[in-house]
Design a protein around this motif. Sequence first.
Motif, PDB file in Angstrom:
ATOM      1  N   LEU A 216       0.820  -1.216   0.000  1.00  0.00           N
ATOM      2  CA  LEU A 216       0.000   0.000   0.000  1.00  0.00           C
ATOM      3  C   LEU A 216       0.854   1.267   0.000  1.00  0.00           C
ATOM      4  CD1 LEU A 216      -2.820  -1.033   2.525  1.00  0.00           C
ATOM      5  CD2 LEU A 216      -2.954  -0.946   0.033  1.00  0.00           C
ATOM      6  N   HIS A 217       1.866   1.284  -0.839  1.00  0.00           N
ATOM      7  CA  HIS A 217       2.742   2.460  -0.910  1.00  0.00           C
ATOM      8  C   HIS A 217       2.075   3.648  -1.576  1.00  0.00           C
ATOM      9  CE1 HIS A 217       6.935   0.446  -0.388  1.00  0.00           C
ATOM     10  NE2 HIS A 217       6.014  -0.154   0.332  1.00  0.00           N
ATOM     11  N   HIS A 218       1.112   3.363  -2.449  1.00  0.00           N
ATOM     12  CA  HIS A 218       0.534   4.413  -3.301  1.00  0.00           C
ATOM     13  C   HIS A 218      -0.897   4.724  -2.876  1.00  0.00           C
ATOM     14  CE1 HIS A 218       4.100   3.617  -5.644  1.00  0.00           C
ATOM     15  NE2 HIS A 218       3.744   2.351  -5.711  1.00  0.00           N
ATOM     16  N   PRO A 219      -1.312   5.988  -2.974  1.00  0.00           N
ATOM     17  CA  PRO A 219      -2.648   6.345  -2.489  1.00  0.00           C
ATOM     18  C   PRO A 219      -3.788   5.752  -3.308  1.00  0.00           C
ATOM     19  CG  PRO A 219      -1.477   8.290  -3.346  1.00  0.00           C
ATOM     20  CD  PRO A 219      -0.507   7.174  -3.337  1.00  0.00           C
ATOM     21  N   ILE A 220      -3.637   5.738  -4.634  1.00  0.00           N
ATOM     22  CA  ILE A 220      -4.723   5.280  -5.509  1.00  0.00           C
ATOM     23  C   ILE A 220      -4.286   4.016  -6.260  1.00  0.00           C
ATOM     24  CG2 ILE A 220      -6.272   5.914  -7.415  1.00  0.00           C
ATOM     25  CD1 ILE A 220      -6.733   7.581  -4.899  1.00  0.00           C
ATOM     26  N   ARG A 221      -5.197   3.086  -6.415  1.00  0.00           N
ATOM     27  CA  ARG A 221      -4.931   1.843  -7.138  1.00  0.00           C
ATOM     28  C   ARG A 221      -4.328   2.134  -8.510  1.00  0.00           C
ATOM     29  NH1 ARG A 221      -6.540  -3.563  -7.446  1.00  0.00           N
ATOM     30  NH2 ARG A 221      -7.112  -4.324  -9.515  1.00  0.00           N
ATOM     31  N   GLN A 222      -3.296   1.388  -8.881  1.00  0.00           N
ATOM     32  CA  GLN A 222      -2.615   1.630 -10.156  1.00  0.00           C
ATOM     33  C   GLN A 222      -1.763   0.425 -10.557  1.00  0.00           C
ATOM     34  OE1 GLN A 222       1.139   4.282  -9.304  1.00  0.00           O
ATOM     35  NE2 GLN A 222      -0.499   4.990  -7.924  1.00  0.00           N
ATOM     36  N   TYR A 223      -1.521   0.312 -11.855  1.00  0.00           N
ATOM     37  CA  TYR A 223      -0.640  -0.747 -12.344  1.00  0.00           C
ATOM     38  C   TYR A 223       0.805  -0.322 -12.105  1.00  0.00           C
ATOM     39  CZ  TYR A 223       1.594  -4.240 -15.252  1.00  0.00           C
ATOM     40  OH  TYR A 223       2.390  -5.280 -15.688  1.00  0.00           O
ATOM     41  N   ARG A 224       1.612  -1.265 -11.581  1.00  0.00           N
ATOM     42  CA  ARG A 224       3.013  -0.972 -11.321  1.00  0.00           C
ATOM     43  C   ARG A 224       3.882  -2.018 -12.007  1.00  0.00           C
ATOM     44  NH1 ARG A 224       3.993   3.988  -9.228  1.00  0.00           N
ATOM     45  NH2 ARG A 224       6.007   3.129  -8.589  1.00  0.00           N
ATOM     46  N   THR A 225       4.820  -1.540 -12.797  1.00  0.00           N
ATOM     47  CA  THR A 225       5.669  -2.453 -13.574  1.00  0.00           C
ATOM     48  C   THR A 225       6.592  -3.275 -12.671  1.00  0.00           C
ATOM     49  OG1 THR A 225       7.269  -0.662 -13.887  1.00  0.00           O
ATOM     50  CG2 THR A 225       5.656  -1.018 -15.646  1.00  0.00           C
ATOM     51  N   GLU A 226       6.966  -2.725 -11.489  1.00  0.00           N
ATOM     52  CA  GLU A 226       7.926  -3.446 -10.652  1.00  0.00           C
ATOM     53  C   GLU A 226       7.345  -4.745 -10.090  1.00  0.00           C
ATOM     54  OE1 GLU A 226       6.423  -0.127  -7.783  1.00  0.00           O
ATOM     55  OE2 GLU A 226       6.653  -0.450  -9.933  1.00  0.00           O
ATOM     56  N   VAL A 227       6.020  -4.809  -9.991  1.00  0.00           N
ATOM     57  CA  VAL A 227       5.393  -6.055  -9.508  1.00  0.00           C
ATOM     58  C   VAL A 227       4.495  -6.687 -10.566  1.00  0.00           C
ATOM     59  CG1 VAL A 227       5.515  -5.619  -7.030  1.00  0.00           C
ATOM     60  CG2 VAL A 227       3.615  -4.655  -8.353  1.00  0.00           C
ATOM     61  N   LYS A 228       4.410  -6.009 -11.739  1.00  0.00           N
ATOM     62  CA  LYS A 228       3.639  -6.520 -12.878  1.00  0.00           C
ATOM     63  C   LYS A 228       2.187  -6.838 -12.516  1.00  0.00           C
ATOM     64  CE  LYS A 228       7.673  -8.450 -15.283  1.00  0.00           C
ATOM     65  NZ  LYS A 228       8.668  -7.898 -14.340  1.00  0.00           N
ATOM     66  N   THR A 229       1.611  -5.960 -11.722  1.00  0.00           N
ATOM     67  CA  THR A 229       0.196  -6.103 -11.370  1.00  0.00           C
ATOM     68  C   THR A 229      -0.325  -4.765 -10.867  1.00  0.00           C
ATOM     69  OG1 THR A 229      -1.411  -7.489 -10.207  1.00  0.00           O
ATOM     70  CG2 THR A 229       0.497  -6.759  -8.936  1.00  0.00           C
ATOM     71  N   ARG A 230      -1.633  -4.705 -10.628  1.00  0.00           N
ATOM     72  CA  ARG A 230      -2.219  -3.511 -10.029  1.00  0.00           C
ATOM     73  C   ARG A 230      -2.050  -3.582  -8.515  1.00  0.00           C
ATOM     74  NH1 ARG A 230      -4.588  -3.482 -14.842  1.00  0.00           N
ATOM     75  NH2 ARG A 230      -5.143  -1.417 -15.655  1.00  0.00           N
ATOM     76  N   MET A 231      -1.510  -2.505  -7.953  1.00  0.00           N
ATOM     77  CA  MET A 231      -1.350  -2.417  -6.504  1.00  0.00           C
ATOM     78  C   MET A 231      -2.553  -1.682  -5.920  1.00  0.00           C
ATOM     79  SD  MET A 231       2.718  -1.474  -6.124  1.00  0.00           S
ATOM     80  CE  MET A 231       2.783  -1.749  -4.345  1.00  0.00           C
ATOM     81  N   HIS A 232      -3.033  -2.159  -4.799  1.00  0.00           N
ATOM     82  CA  HIS A 232      -4.132  -1.480  -4.113  1.00  0.00           C
ATOM     83  C   HIS A 232      -3.661  -0.118  -3.609  1.00  0.00           C
ATOM     84  CE1 HIS A 232      -6.720  -5.034  -4.119  1.00  0.00           C
ATOM     85  NE2 HIS A 232      -5.639  -5.744  -3.815  1.00  0.00           N
ATOM     86  N   GLY A 233      -4.568   0.845  -3.579  1.00  0.00           N
ATOM     87  CA  GLY A 233      -4.243   2.163  -3.052  1.00  0.00           C
ATOM     88  C   GLY A 233      -4.707   2.300  -1.611  1.00  0.00           C
ATOM     89  N   PHE A 234      -3.907   2.952  -0.772  1.00  0.00           N
ATOM     90  CA  PHE A 234      -4.316   3.051   0.632  1.00  0.00           C
ATOM     91  C   PHE A 234      -5.515   3.980   0.802  1.00  0.00           C
ATOM     92  CE2 PHE A 234      -0.957   6.371   0.554  1.00  0.00           C
ATOM     93  CZ  PHE A 234      -1.584   7.433   1.194  1.00  0.00           C
ATOM     94  N   VAL A 235      -5.669   4.966  -0.095  1.00  0.00           N
ATOM     95  CA  VAL A 235      -6.879   5.803  -0.034  1.00  0.00           C
ATOM     96  C   VAL A 235      -8.107   4.955  -0.386  1.00  0.00           C
ATOM     97  CG1 VAL A 235      -8.112   7.742  -1.106  1.00  0.00           C
ATOM     98  CG2 VAL A 235      -5.713   8.004  -0.422  1.00  0.00           C
ATOM     99  N   ASN A 236      -7.978   4.106  -1.428  1.00  0.00           N
ATOM    100  CA  ASN A 236      -9.075   3.190  -1.763  1.00  0.00           C
ATOM    101  C   ASN A 236      -9.440   2.305  -0.577  1.00  0.00           C
ATOM    102  OD1 ASN A 236      -7.269   3.623  -4.278  1.00  0.00           O
ATOM    103  ND2 ASN A 236      -9.162   2.891  -5.215  1.00  0.00           N
ATOM    104  N   VAL A 237      -8.427   1.663  -0.004  1.00  0.00           N
ATOM    105  CA  VAL A 237      -8.650   0.652   1.041  1.00  0.00           C
ATOM    106  C   VAL A 237      -9.289   1.274   2.279  1.00  0.00           C
ATOM    107  CG1 VAL A 237      -7.474  -0.902   2.656  1.00  0.00           C
ATOM    108  CG2 VAL A 237      -6.860  -0.905   0.230  1.00  0.00           C
ATOM    109  N   PHE A 238      -8.790   2.427   2.709  1.00  0.00           N
ATOM    110  CA  PHE A 238      -9.332   3.020   3.929  1.00  0.00           C
ATOM    111  C   PHE A 238     -10.640   3.759   3.673  1.00  0.00           C
ATOM    112  CE2 PHE A 238      -5.271   1.740   5.429  1.00  0.00           C
ATOM    113  CZ  PHE A 238      -5.497   1.440   6.769  1.00  0.00           C
ATOM    114  N   THR A 239     -10.817   4.312   2.481  1.00  0.00           N
ATOM    115  CA  THR A 239     -12.130   4.877   2.148  1.00  0.00           C
ATOM    116  C   THR A 239     -13.179   3.768   2.141  1.00  0.00           C
ATOM    117  OG1 THR A 239     -11.154   6.659   0.827  1.00  0.00           O
ATOM    118  CG2 THR A 239     -13.476   6.151   0.427  1.00  0.00           C
ATOM    119  N   ALA A 240     -12.853   2.636   1.514  1.00  0.00           N
ATOM    120  CA  ALA A 240     -13.785   1.503   1.481  1.00  0.00           C
ATOM    121  C   ALA A 240     -14.097   1.021   2.891  1.00  0.00           C
ATOM    122  CB  ALA A 240     -13.198   0.369   0.645  1.00  0.00           C
ATOM    123  N   SER A 241     -13.076   0.931   3.735  1.00  0.00           N
ATOM    124  CA  SER A 241     -13.270   0.452   5.107  1.00  0.00           C
ATOM    125  C   SER A 241     -14.102   1.428   5.928  1.00  0.00           C
ATOM    126  CB  SER A 241     -11.914   0.231   5.779  1.00  0.00           C
ATOM    127  OG  SER A 241     -11.148  -0.737   5.076  1.00  0.00           O
TER     128      SER A 241
END
Length: 314
Positions: free
Chosen positions: A210-235
């Motif tokens: 959860l390094h990034h605020p908004i969900r986005q595709y990241r080449t370093e892990v070759k997948t979409r990383m969850h965003g901490f703003v998404n996760v905590f807003t959802a919670s």
Amino acid sequence: MLLTKVNVKWREEAVSHFMTELIDYAGLFPPAALPLSEAISNFHAYIHDSDSWMLGPFVIPASRLSELKPYKALFNDKYPLRLSVIFTKFEEIETEMEAIRHFLETYKTAGTIQAIEFPLPTQVNYSFLENLEKQTGSYPIYCEMKGTNDQFLNTLDTIHSINQKSLKRIGIKMRMGGITTNLFPTVNQAAFVIHECQKRELPLKFTAGLHHPIRQYRTEVKTRMHGFVNVFTASIMAYSRSVNTATIQAILHDEDPTNFSFTTDSLSWRDLTVSSAEIIKARSFFAASYGSCSFNEPREELGELTIFHGEAVR
């Protein structure tokens, strides 16, 4: 100093309630995997930083608590070394609780234990969890879980029943990523956990990815990383508005930062809004925090977003 485009003081905004002690510093863990001396030095700097109010405890395995002794002089009762301690397995609890006692005897008022994190085996029963609750004293405990959805729900039900009889609450720790693609849960998996924990009033904290605020595709892990703003807003929406799983999924899926907005006294996602008071309550009783090996990256990237508004968003 926070690199931010926000033209207001963070401390006076709803975003401050969202961000207060949100980030547990896990610099010892991948991908940073820093030496203890460097991670402790960073934490010492962060607690004296103007953004220290965003910082949670330092995350450390119980097996490494004895290594903290040389750093005692860096901390005091005004600026203590706050810890979230990771245990290994049930057979080691007595040894690891002794390590905590030794740390507190060494640090005295310069150190505190804020939580214990515990990896549950795949199958657990009532007596296992009851013993875990008793043997960890008064410390809040967050259990990281494995297994099928049915096993997961059975364990949540058991924890819920124990919590109803206890002075402290056992919470759940959810892993949101890692250094390889397979460690990232799907949106549906994350939404399932958030929804089921909310139904049972189980505190929830997150770790990794959860390094990034908004969900986005990241080449370093070759997948979409969850965003901490998404996760905590959802919670927060799950806790405050009892939104259904589909809505939680939609918030977690959202890669458009303009759908999220903070005003002076509210947080909105599309047409759903919560007040500052509701954010405080949700953060206090449900959406606790998340572990990150970086404290700088999340706050700097959040500050770069243009999702902050002085007045209510229409």
